[in-house]
Scaffold this motif. Sequence first.
Motif, short mmCIF file in Angstrom:
data_model
loop_
_atom_site.label_atom_id
_atom_site.label_comp_id
_atom_site.label_asym_id
_atom_site.label_seq_id
_atom_site.Cartn_x
_atom_site.Cartn_y
_atom_site.Cartn_z
N SER A 84 0.82 -1.22 0.00
CA SER A 84 0.00 0.00 0.00
C SER A 84 0.85 1.26 0.00
O SER A 84 0.38 2.33 -0.37
CB SER A 84 -0.95 0.01 1.20
N LYS A 85 2.10 1.13 0.41
CA LYS A 85 3.01 2.27 0.47
C LYS A 85 3.91 2.39 -0.76
O LYS A 85 4.66 3.34 -0.88
CB LYS A 85 3.90 2.19 1.72
N LEU A 86 3.83 1.41 -1.65
CA LEU A 86 4.70 1.41 -2.83
C LEU A 86 3.98 1.99 -4.03
O LEU A 86 2.76 2.01 -4.09
CB LEU A 86 5.14 -0.03 -3.15
N GLY A 87 4.76 2.42 -4.99
CA GLY A 87 4.21 2.91 -6.25
C GLY A 87 3.93 1.74 -7.19
O GLY A 87 4.39 0.61 -6.96
N PRO A 88 3.21 2.01 -8.26
CA PRO A 88 2.86 0.94 -9.19
C PRO A 88 4.05 0.31 -9.91
O PRO A 88 3.97 -0.82 -10.38
CB PRO A 88 1.92 1.63 -10.19
N GLU A 89 5.16 1.01 -9.96
CA GLU A 89 6.35 0.49 -10.64
C GLU A 89 7.30 -0.23 -9.69
O GLU A 89 8.29 -0.80 -10.12
CB GLU A 89 7.10 1.63 -11.34
N ASP A 90 7.02 -0.17 -8.39
CA ASP A 90 7.87 -0.82 -7.39
C ASP A 90 7.45 -2.28 -7.22
O ASP A 90 6.36 -2.67 -7.64
CB ASP A 90 7.75 -0.10 -6.05
N ALA A 91 8.31 -3.06 -6.60
CA ALA A 91 8.00 -4.48 -6.37
C ALA A 91 8.43 -4.88 -4.96
O ALA A 91 9.36 -4.31 -4.40
CB ALA A 91 8.71 -5.35 -7.39
N VAL A 92 7.71 -5.85 -4.41
CA VAL A 92 8.06 -6.40 -3.10
C VAL A 92 8.19 -7.91 -3.24
O VAL A 92 7.40 -8.56 -3.92
CB VAL A 92 7.01 -6.02 -2.02
N ILE A 93 9.24 -8.45 -2.64
CA ILE A 93 9.50 -9.89 -2.68
C ILE A 93 9.51 -10.39 -1.24
O ILE A 93 10.27 -9.90 -0.41
CB ILE A 93 10.87 -10.21 -3.31
N ARG A 94 8.65 -11.34 -0.95
CA ARG A 94 8.66 -11.95 0.37
C ARG A 94 9.87 -12.87 0.43
O ARG A 94 10.09 -13.71 -0.45
CB ARG A 94 7.39 -12.75 0.60
N ALA A 95 10.67 -12.70 1.45
CA ALA A 95 11.88 -13.50 1.62
C ALA A 95 11.91 -14.04 3.04
O ALA A 95 11.18 -13.55 3.91
CB ALA A 95 13.11 -12.65 1.35
N ARG A 96 12.72 -15.01 3.27
CA ARG A 96 12.85 -15.56 4.61
C ARG A 96 13.31 -14.45 5.56
O ARG A 96 14.34 -13.84 5.35
CB ARG A 96 13.86 -16.69 4.62
N GLY A 97 12.49 -14.18 6.55
CA GLY A 97 12.85 -13.18 7.54
C GLY A 97 12.39 -11.78 7.24
O GLY A 97 12.60 -10.88 8.04
N GLY A 98 11.76 -11.55 6.09
CA GLY A 98 11.31 -10.20 5.77
C GLY A 98 10.93 -10.03 4.32
O GLY A 98 10.43 -10.96 3.69
#
Length: 91
Positions: A56-70
């Motif tokens: 919800s805090k990222l822009g449409p061009e950003d990406a988030v990857i779930r990784a071990r620990g964060g």
Amino acid sequence: MSGFVDRLKSVLSNRDVSDIGQLQWISLDMVRCKAGDEWIRISKTVYDVSARFIESKLGPEDAVIRARGGFIIIFAEPDADAALARIAAVS
């Protein structure tokens, strides 16, 4: 997973290696330590809620990857100072 891969490709496409954007790490270690023995029971919920909040805090061009620990956050913008300010707001 293919939706994520498509989004990641979109973020990274047509960029120089030096212009990929900023990678940042958000750790859930503090939450895990506070949760103690409960972590196993609540970890899926913590990851799910955290991912929604971060997205919800990222822009449409950003990406988030779930990784071990964060999470690994990939900001589309190449400005390191702007990325650090945004990650501080998310943290």
